[in-house]
Each structure stands twice: as structure tokens, then as C-alpha cells.
Design an enzyme around this catalytic site. Structure first.
Site, short mmCIF file in Angstrom:
data_model
loop_
_atom_site.label_atom_id
_atom_site.label_comp_id
_atom_site.label_asym_id
_atom_site.label_seq_id
_atom_site.Cartn_x
_atom_site.Cartn_y
_atom_site.Cartn_z
N HIS A 42 -55.41 -21.25 13.41
CA HIS A 42 -56.08 -21.67 12.17
C HIS A 42 -57.35 -22.48 12.47
CE1 HIS A 42 -52.23 -20.24 10.65
NE2 HIS A 42 -51.65 -21.07 11.50
N GLU A 85 -51.00 -28.36 10.35
CA GLU A 85 -50.79 -27.56 11.56
C GLU A 85 -52.07 -27.49 12.40
OE1 GLU A 85 -49.60 -23.52 10.83
OE2 GLU A 85 -49.68 -23.00 12.96
N HIS A 106 -49.19 -22.55 17.71
CA HIS A 106 -48.89 -22.69 16.28
C HIS A 106 -47.67 -23.58 16.10
CE1 HIS A 106 -51.43 -19.46 14.41
NE2 HIS A 106 -51.48 -19.08 15.68
N GLU A 142 -44.53 -20.75 18.51
CA GLU A 142 -44.24 -21.54 17.30
C GLU A 142 -43.51 -22.77 17.82
OE1 GLU A 142 -45.42 -21.13 14.41
OE2 GLU A 142 -45.35 -19.04 13.72
ZN LIG Z 1 -49.82 -21.09 12.42
#
Ligand SMILES: [Zn+2]
Length: 213
Positions: free
Chosen positions: A8, A45, A100, A176
Site C-alpha cells: 500500500h 497498515e 503486509h 501477512e
Molecule cells: Zn496489505
């Protein structure tokens, strides 16, 4: 050369006309980018992915490695997911990480590893990425974050819909790191100490993978 993709970007939320634009993900179309998730008390995030990415880049450079990052700040927009893959491919990275954290149900905990399946473009790196993911799973086990039981099998999730994994020609895993919506995970994800441990875990997994080739 090592590729680092911090998920992101801090400016994405303010630019829906840019990030909602569909791009080719190697199998179908996906939005150019997304805003990412946040903890329940508002830690984004993007801040987490940027913190780990910059720590990892500094550690790697200190060890003498060359590093390519898919973005150079945390207040910009994008780049799109297809462009991120291209940046890492064009740099001819030997290995790469997508950083992430998840936004799952508040009761769920832990880290998982999203791994590629053959797309045509990435065929040669599917098996190497699996070996690298196994090393990363082991190293992440030393950070204090539990392995996710809510996602995938033994922490591995095969994904055929992510540009970073479909379009890469470089062994790559999407980590993640934890679930931002879970209170225990969020405490870890927000802490400098845990972020440094994650960066160190990724660096050890990359080094072990590169040695094993
Ligand atoms: Zn993400």
C-alpha cells in the site's frame, strides 16, 4: 539484489481515482492498489509495512546487500501492483518480500505466507518461492507472533489473484505479518521491537534461501 515491497502507500486513501483504476494482475484485473487495513485504534497498515521495510533495507545495506524498494516514501500514492512487480523484476532481484498485515476477524491471530501458483510468467519461481516461504515461516516463528490457524494450511496460502505473485520473475512471498484487528497481534505490530524482529526474520530467511540455491 534484494526486492522489498512495502504494501500500500500512505496517500492511497486520498486518491481513489488513481488506486481504483483496474490493472492486469497476471490472470485478470485488480484495482491498481488499495488503502490497506488498520488496527482498531487507527494505526495504519502502511505505517507498519513502511517501518519494517525501512528497517529491513537498512539491515541489508549494512550487510553489504543491494536493495530495490517499490516505493521511496510513506506519503505517496501507489505505485500500482503491476508496476511494483516490474520494479523488482527490472532490478533483477535474487529474492523479494511483499510486507503486509491482515485485517481479519478480531478473534483471529497470527502470520501467514501467501505463495504463488504458476501463471506462465512466474512458472520458474513457484518452487523456489515455496522453499523460501518455508524458511520464512521458521524464522517468523522466532518473533513471538503465532502461526495463523485461520488462513491456509500450515500458514501457507496459495494465491492466484495477486499481481505481485503472478507477475514476478523473482522468488517472492507475501507475508501477512499478523492480524491488525486482533488486540494481541496489534500490540506486537505497533511495537518497534517486534518490527525489528520481523525485519531480522526476513533477512535471515532471505540469507538462508540464497545460500541454499
Ligand atoms: Zn496489505
Amino acid at each position: 539484489m534484494v526486492g522489498i515491497d512495502p504494501g500500500h502507500n500512505g496517500g492511497n486513501a486520498g486518491a481513489p481515482e488513481v488506486i481504483d483504476e483496474p490493472v492486469w494482475n497476471g490472470r485478470s484485473k485488480s484495482p491498481c492498489n488499495t488503502t490497506g487495513t488498520a488496527t482498531n485504534d487507527g494505526y495504519p497498515e502502511t505505517d507498519f509495512t513502511w517501518a519494517v521495510a525501512t528497517k529491513l533495507a537498512a539491515d541489508l545495506r549494512e550487510s553489504g546487500a543491494k536493495v530495490v524498494m517499490t516505493r521511496d516514501s510513506n506519503d505517496g500514492v501507489g505505485p500500482c501492483i503491476d508496476e511494483r512487480a516490474k520494479i523488482i523484476n527490472d532490478a533483477k532481484a535474487d529474492v523479494a518480500i511483499d510486507i503486509h498485515a491482515d485485517g481479519a476477524a478480531a478473534s483471529e491471530r497470527g502470520y501467514s505466507l501467501l505463495i504463488p501458483v504458476p501463471s506462465g510468467t512466474n512458472d520458474e519461481i513457484v518452487q523456489p518461492s515455496r522453499r523460501y516461504a518455508e524458511l520464512l515461516r521458521t524464522e517468523m516463528g522466532k518473533t513471538g507472533m503465532p502461526l495463523a490457524s485461520y488462513l491456509g494450511k500450515g500458514g501457507f496460502v496459495e494465491r492466484d489473484d495477486l499481481a505481485g505473485l503472478n507477475l514476478t520473475t523473482v522468488p517472492q512471498v507475501l507475508l501477512e505479518t499478523g492480524n491488525m484487528r486482533n488486540a494481541a497481534d496489534a500490540r506486537l505490530l505497533k511495537s518497534d521491537r517486534f518490527q525489528a524482529k520481523v525485519a531480522a526474520a526476513i533477512e535471515r530467511a532471505m540469507a538462508a534461501y540464497l545460500r541454499s540455491r
